[in-house]
Write a protein that holds these residues in place. Structure first.
Motif, PDB file in Angstrom:
ATOM      1  N   ALA A  45       0.835  -1.202   0.000  1.00  0.00           N
ATOM      2  CA  ALA A  45       0.000   0.000   0.000  1.00  0.00           C
ATOM      3  C   ALA A  45       0.871   1.254   0.000  1.00  0.00           C
ATOM      4  O   ALA A  45       0.639   2.204  -0.761  1.00  0.00           O
ATOM      5  CB  ALA A  45      -0.938  -0.008   1.207  1.00  0.00           C
ATOM      6  N   ARG A  46       1.901   1.271   0.855  1.00  0.00           N
ATOM      7  CA  ARG A  46       2.804   2.422   0.890  1.00  0.00           C
ATOM      8  C   ARG A  46       3.529   2.583  -0.447  1.00  0.00           C
ATOM      9  O   ARG A  46       3.679   3.701  -0.951  1.00  0.00           O
ATOM     10  CB  ARG A  46       3.824   2.261   2.021  1.00  0.00           C
ATOM     11  N   SER A  47       3.959   1.484  -1.029  1.00  0.00           N
ATOM     12  CA  SER A  47       4.662   1.545  -2.308  1.00  0.00           C
ATOM     13  C   SER A  47       3.780   2.168  -3.392  1.00  0.00           C
ATOM     14  O   SER A  47       4.257   2.944  -4.236  1.00  0.00           O
ATOM     15  CB  SER A  47       5.103   0.147  -2.741  1.00  0.00           C
ATOM     16  N   LEU A  48       2.482   1.848  -3.378  1.00  0.00           N
ATOM     17  CA  LEU A  48       1.573   2.403  -4.376  1.00  0.00           C
ATOM     18  C   LEU A  48       1.400   3.911  -4.180  1.00  0.00           C
ATOM     19  O   LEU A  48       1.368   4.675  -5.150  1.00  0.00           O
ATOM     20  CB  LEU A  48       0.219   1.696  -4.297  1.00  0.00           C
ATOM     21  N   VAL A  49       1.305   4.342  -2.924  1.00  0.00           N
ATOM     22  CA  VAL A  49       1.217   5.774  -2.645  1.00  0.00           C
ATOM     23  C   VAL A  49       2.462   6.491  -3.155  1.00  0.00           C
ATOM     24  O   VAL A  49       2.380   7.526  -3.842  1.00  0.00           O
ATOM     25  CB  VAL A  49       1.029   6.027  -1.133  1.00  0.00           C
ATOM     26  N   LEU A  50       3.639   5.964  -2.842  1.00  0.00           N
ATOM     27  CA  LEU A  50       4.886   6.596  -3.272  1.00  0.00           C
ATOM     28  C   LEU A  50       5.034   6.575  -4.791  1.00  0.00           C
ATOM     29  O   LEU A  50       5.579   7.520  -5.380  1.00  0.00           O
ATOM     30  CB  LEU A  50       6.078   5.896  -2.617  1.00  0.00           C
ATOM     31  N   GLU A  51       4.562   5.520  -5.423  1.00  0.00           N
ATOM     32  CA  GLU A  51       4.652   5.416  -6.879  1.00  0.00           C
ATOM     33  C   GLU A  51       3.942   6.588  -7.552  1.00  0.00           C
ATOM     34  O   GLU A  51       4.433   7.138  -8.554  1.00  0.00           O
ATOM     35  CB  GLU A  51       4.037   4.098  -7.344  1.00  0.00           C
ATOM     36  N   HIS A  52       2.777   6.972  -7.024  1.00  0.00           N
ATOM     37  CA  HIS A  52       1.983   8.012  -7.680  1.00  0.00           C
ATOM     38  C   HIS A  52       2.208   9.399  -7.084  1.00  0.00           C
ATOM     39  O   HIS A  52       2.110  10.394  -7.799  1.00  0.00           O
ATOM     40  CB  HIS A  52       0.495   7.645  -7.622  1.00  0.00           C
ATOM     41  N   ALA A  53       2.511   9.474  -5.785  1.00  0.00           N
ATOM     42  CA  ALA A  53       2.715  10.784  -5.159  1.00  0.00           C
ATOM     43  C   ALA A  53       4.146  11.268  -5.294  1.00  0.00           C
ATOM     44  O   ALA A  53       4.407  12.475  -5.242  1.00  0.00           O
ATOM     45  CB  ALA A  53       2.323  10.716  -3.681  1.00  0.00           C
ATOM     46  N   GLY A  54       5.096  10.339  -5.443  1.00  0.00           N
ATOM     47  CA  GLY A  54       6.499  10.714  -5.518  1.00  0.00           C
ATOM     48  C   GLY A  54       6.923  11.407  -4.231  1.00  0.00           C
ATOM     49  O   GLY A  54       6.562  10.989  -3.133  1.00  0.00           O
ATOM     50  N   ASP A  55       7.655  12.490  -4.354  1.00  0.00           N
ATOM     51  CA  ASP A  55       8.120  13.241  -3.185  1.00  0.00           C
ATOM     52  C   ASP A  55       7.187  14.395  -2.821  1.00  0.00           C
ATOM     53  O   ASP A  55       7.487  15.177  -1.917  1.00  0.00           O
ATOM     54  CB  ASP A  55       9.528  13.802  -3.433  1.00  0.00           C
ATOM     55  N   ALA A  56       6.057  14.505  -3.519  1.00  0.00           N
ATOM     56  CA  ALA A  56       5.116  15.588  -3.214  1.00  0.00           C
ATOM     57  C   ALA A  56       4.489  15.356  -1.844  1.00  0.00           C
ATOM     58  O   ALA A  56       4.144  14.215  -1.493  1.00  0.00           O
ATOM     59  CB  ALA A  56       4.031  15.655  -4.281  1.00  0.00           C
ATOM     60  N   PRO A  57       4.336  16.397  -1.042  1.00  0.00           N
ATOM     61  CA  PRO A  57       3.724  16.224   0.285  1.00  0.00           C
ATOM     62  C   PRO A  57       2.273  15.735   0.171  1.00  0.00           C
ATOM     63  O   PRO A  57       1.555  16.109  -0.758  1.00  0.00           O
ATOM     64  CB  PRO A  57       3.775  17.635   0.886  1.00  0.00           C
ATOM     65  N   LEU A  58       1.882  14.917   1.130  1.00  0.00           N
ATOM     66  CA  LEU A  58       0.492  14.488   1.212  1.00  0.00           C
ATOM     67  C   LEU A  58      -0.288  15.461   2.085  1.00  0.00           C
ATOM     68  O   LEU A  58       0.196  15.915   3.119  1.00  0.00           O
ATOM     69  CB  LEU A  58       0.399  13.080   1.795  1.00  0.00           C
ATOM     70  N   LEU A  59      -1.505  15.766   1.674  1.00  0.00           N
ATOM     71  CA  LEU A  59      -2.386  16.659   2.396  1.00  0.00           C
ATOM     72  C   LEU A  59      -3.650  15.912   2.795  1.00  0.00           C
ATOM     73  O   LEU A  59      -4.083  14.991   2.097  1.00  0.00           O
ATOM     74  CB  LEU A  59      -2.766  17.860   1.527  1.00  0.00           C
ATOM     75  N   GLU A  60      -4.227  16.314   3.901  1.00  0.00           N
ATOM     76  CA  GLU A  60      -5.503  15.728   4.315  1.00  0.00           C
ATOM     77  C   GLU A  60      -6.615  16.419   3.533  1.00  0.00           C
ATOM     78  O   GLU A  60      -6.781  17.633   3.612  1.00  0.00           O
ATOM     79  CB  GLU A  60      -5.705  15.918   5.816  1.00  0.00           C
ATOM     80  N   THR A  61      -7.377  15.651   2.765  1.00  0.00           N
ATOM     81  CA  THR A  61      -8.424  16.240   1.926  1.00  0.00           C
ATOM     82  C   THR A  61      -9.777  16.259   2.636  1.00  0.00           C
ATOM     83  O   THR A  61     -10.561  17.191   2.469  1.00  0.00           O
ATOM     84  CB  THR A  61      -8.555  15.474   0.605  1.00  0.00           C
ATOM     85  N   ILE A  62     -10.054  15.220   3.401  1.00  0.00           N
ATOM     86  CA  ILE A  62     -11.325  15.117   4.104  1.00  0.00           C
ATOM     87  C   ILE A  62     -11.177  14.095   5.220  1.00  0.00           C
ATOM     88  O   ILE A  62     -10.328  13.199   5.138  1.00  0.00           O
ATOM     89  CB  ILE A  62     -12.463  14.724   3.126  1.00  0.00           C
ATOM     90  N   THR A  63     -11.970  14.238   6.271  1.00  0.00           N
ATOM     91  CA  THR A  63     -11.965  13.276   7.375  1.00  0.00           C
ATOM     92  C   THR A  63     -13.371  12.710   7.539  1.00  0.00           C
ATOM     93  O   THR A  63     -14.352  13.462   7.501  1.00  0.00           O
ATOM     94  CB  THR A  63     -11.523  13.946   8.690  1.00  0.00           C
ATOM     95  N   ILE A  64     -13.439  11.399   7.694  1.00  0.00           N
ATOM     96  CA  ILE A  64     -14.723  10.736   7.941  1.00  0.00           C
ATOM     97  C   ILE A  64     -14.643  10.041   9.285  1.00  0.00           C
ATOM     98  O   ILE A  64     -13.759   9.210   9.510  1.00  0.00           O
ATOM     99  CB  ILE A  64     -15.060   9.734   6.820  1.00  0.00           C
ATOM    100  N   ARG A  65     -15.549  10.407  10.182  1.00  0.00           N
ATOM    101  CA  ARG A  65     -15.638   9.770  11.499  1.00  0.00           C
ATOM    102  C   ARG A  65     -16.901   8.941  11.539  1.00  0.00           C
ATOM    103  O   ARG A  65     -17.965   9.394  11.124  1.00  0.00           O
ATOM    104  CB  ARG A  65     -15.653  10.828  12.597  1.00  0.00           C
TER     105      ARG A  65
END
Length: 200
Positions: free
Chosen positions: A111-131
């Motif tokens: 799962a982490r590898s897939l995130v890094l594959e597409h996001a690269g070194d760009a920072p991740l931002l929180e887009t929405i939170t679901i509780r």
């Protein structure tokens, strides 16, 4: 030990009209040909959805979230999809994580590898939170096991609640997914339920 799960998530999803219907559905003892197995469980879950500023993950067809539960934080990456009915079937990868938004700080996983594959070194931002407050029960029968959950869901963006609703999910845990067809027939005849074609 690092725990990693990957595969296909198969589930039925319905919007529930009101609290009375939610309470009735959460107290079911049978579900089609299945019978309740085990005690009811209640859990508070917080899902923080992440992407880059230019929505690299969404453009690649994925949704990534950090799910914080009672004992652990899990990274889930799911293929984005819309269903033609209440039945949803999509690719899902899971792996261990923490509350950091830096994927390099998470333990190694597919799962982490897939995130890094597409996001690269760009920072991740929180887009929405679901509780969600989840009331769940297991149902089992001949070679089929599912988890039924009734979720009281709050959607938060920019520190403000923008939506609240009740949702019922029936997730396949083991057995042939064709077993969900009979359950869908039963739930589809329940007036307070409306099939959901998209993800939360």
């Amino acid at each position: 030990m690092t725990s990693v799960r990957q595969g296909i998530e198969v589930e039925l999803k319905y919007r529930v009209r009101d609290q009375e219907a939610a309470a009735r559905l959460g107290a079911l003892r049978t579900l089609g040909s299945l019978r309740v197995a085990g005690r009811p469980r209640q859990v508070q879950i917080e899902d923080r959805y992440l992407d880059t500023a230019d929505a690299a993950l969404a453009r690649a067809g994925y949704a990534a979230r950090l799910r914080r539960g009672p004992r652990m934080t899990i990274l889930s990456v799911k293929a984005s999809s819309e269903a033609a009915s209440a039945l949803h079937r999509r690719e899902e990868l899971e792996g261990p994580a923490d509350l950091s938004l830096d994927p390099h700080a998470w333990p190694s996983s597919a799962a982490r590898s897939l995130v890094l594959e597409h996001a690269g070194d760009a920072p991740l931002l929180e887009t929405i939170t679901i509780r969600q407050l989840r009331h769940a029960r297991t149902f089992a029968g001949d070679a089929l096991e599912v988890e039924l959950s009734v979720d009281d869901v709050e959607v938060v963006a920019g520190g403000r609640m923008i939506d609240r609703f009740l949702e019922l999910e029936v997730e396949l845990k083991s057995g042939d997914e064709r077993g969900l067809v009979g359950i869908a027939s039963v739930l589809g005849a329940d007036d307070p339920l409306e099939p959901v074609m998209t993800s939360k």
